[in-house]
Motif scaffolding. Structure first.
Motif, PDB file in Angstrom:
ATOM      1  N   GLN A  18      -0.194  -8.201  -1.821  1.00  0.00           N
ATOM      2  CA  GLN A  18       1.270  -7.866  -2.031  1.00  0.00           C
ATOM      3  C   GLN A  18       1.346  -6.975  -2.987  1.00  0.00           C
ATOM      4  O   GLN A  18       2.254  -5.710  -2.522  1.00  0.00           O
ATOM      5  CB  GLN A  18       1.995  -9.069  -2.250  1.00  0.00           C
ATOM      6  N   SER A  22       2.903  -2.786  -2.020  1.00  0.00           N
ATOM      7  CA  SER A  22       4.241  -2.189  -2.708  1.00  0.00           C
ATOM      8  C   SER A  22       3.849  -0.925  -2.947  1.00  0.00           C
ATOM      9  O   SER A  22       4.552   0.066  -2.872  1.00  0.00           O
ATOM     10  CB  SER A  22       4.693  -3.533  -3.554  1.00  0.00           C
ATOM     11  N   ARG A  25       3.201   1.612  -0.206  1.00  0.00           N
ATOM     12  CA  ARG A  25       4.166   1.812   0.483  1.00  0.00           C
ATOM     13  C   ARG A  25       4.920   3.080  -0.231  1.00  0.00           C
ATOM     14  O   ARG A  25       5.651   3.900   0.339  1.00  0.00           O
ATOM     15  CB  ARG A  25       5.042   0.588   0.737  1.00  0.00           C
ATOM     16  N   SER A  26       5.285   2.746  -1.667  1.00  0.00           N
ATOM     17  CA  SER A  26       6.102   3.566  -2.382  1.00  0.00           C
ATOM     18  C   SER A  26       5.406   5.053  -2.341  1.00  0.00           C
ATOM     19  O   SER A  26       6.115   6.074  -2.260  1.00  0.00           O
ATOM     20  CB  SER A  26       6.281   3.131  -3.832  1.00  0.00           C
ATOM     21  N   SER A  49       5.512  -4.858   7.327  1.00  0.00           N
ATOM     22  CA  SER A  49       4.654  -5.959   6.369  1.00  0.00           C
ATOM     23  C   SER A  49       3.694  -6.910   7.100  1.00  0.00           C
ATOM     24  O   SER A  49       4.132  -7.219   8.344  1.00  0.00           O
ATOM     25  CB  SER A  49       5.385  -6.420   5.217  1.00  0.00           C
TER      26      SER A  49
END
Length: 253
Positions: A18, A22, A25-26, A49
């Motif tokens: 996870q 994150s 993805r950023s 996701s």
């Protein structure tokens, strides 16, 4: 020293997975924004996701996402149409090339069919006639072989049917005999349970007594037979045996 190459594989730890999602993805959204600004490109990014949560990015606003998707669909449809048109044109070209070949094959087949039925054989050479004869002989052998096979199969089937009918007739005859035997046994049982009365034998009818006659009747008859002169008396005696012969002698006197 530089960092070594990291092998790409699924992260088994959920928490680490996870956190990595994150961060990546950023970074991915940042790179999409940079390429849209630096290169003046229309960028649309959609990310789901593992839990099914949607993350999206468009180069300007939310309306540009729909316009970009519509443009993408139109482009894909145009490409499919172009591919279909190219394939159709190729097929048409191949059909145009195949048509003369098919026409030539059809003519050859029609000519061979006419030769097989004995038509248009005047133009054939001796070699062609021999080849045609061999083909017909082979065809006749195949036809006869198939006919004999069908005849044997038909005969064997008829024999099987005959055997089945004979077995069925024997079974029916056996059932009829058993049925007749049961009927006879039932009749015997009924006669034993209800015996019929004995037939009455009629008493013999008494014979009529012979008529009484005075002694010497038979002796008189013998005397009258010996005496030729008393023929008339003898006839009357025969007509009425109940009257003694001595009465006839007194009547004659």
């Amino acid at each position: 020293m530089g960092r070594g190459k990291v092998e790409l594989k699924r992260i088994e730890n959920k928490i680490s997975r996870q956190v990595t999602f994150s961060k990546r993805r950023s970074g991915l959204l940042k790179k999409a924004h940079e390429i849209s600004v630096l290169c003046d490109a229309q960028v649309a990014l959609i990310v789901f996701s593992t839990k099914g949560k949607l993350f999206e990015y468009s180069s300007t606003d939310s309306s540009s996402m729909e316009s970009i998707l519509e443009r993408y669909e139109r482009h894909c449809y145009a490409e499919r149409q172009l591919v279909a048109t190219d394939s159709e044109s190729q097929q048409e070209g191949s059909w145009a090339m195949e048509y003369p070949k098919l026409v030539a094959k059809l003519e050859v087949l029609q000519r061979n069919m006419r030769h097989y039925v004995g038509e248009d054989v005047d133009t054939l050479s001796l070699r062609e006639l021999q080849h045609l004869e061999q083909q017909l002989d082979v065809a006749l052998k195949r036809i006869r072989s198939k006919k004999n096979q069908l005849m044997h199969e038909s005969i064997s089937q008829l024999q099987k049917n005959e055997k089945a009918m004979v077995d069925k007739n024997n079974h029916l005859a056996k059932l009829m005999k058993e049925n007749d035997k049961k009927v006879m046994e039932q009749q015997k049982m009924q006669q034993q349970q209800n015996p019929s009365p004995a037939f009455l034998i009629p008493a013999p009818t008494p014979l009529p007594f012979p008529p009484l006659s005075i002694g010497g009747t038979y002796q008189g008859r013998e005397l009258q037979i010996r005496d030729e002169s008393n023929v008339q008396a003898e006839g009357e005696t025969r007509t009425n045996s109940n009257i003694p012969s001595w009465m006839f002698t007194h009547i004659a006197e």
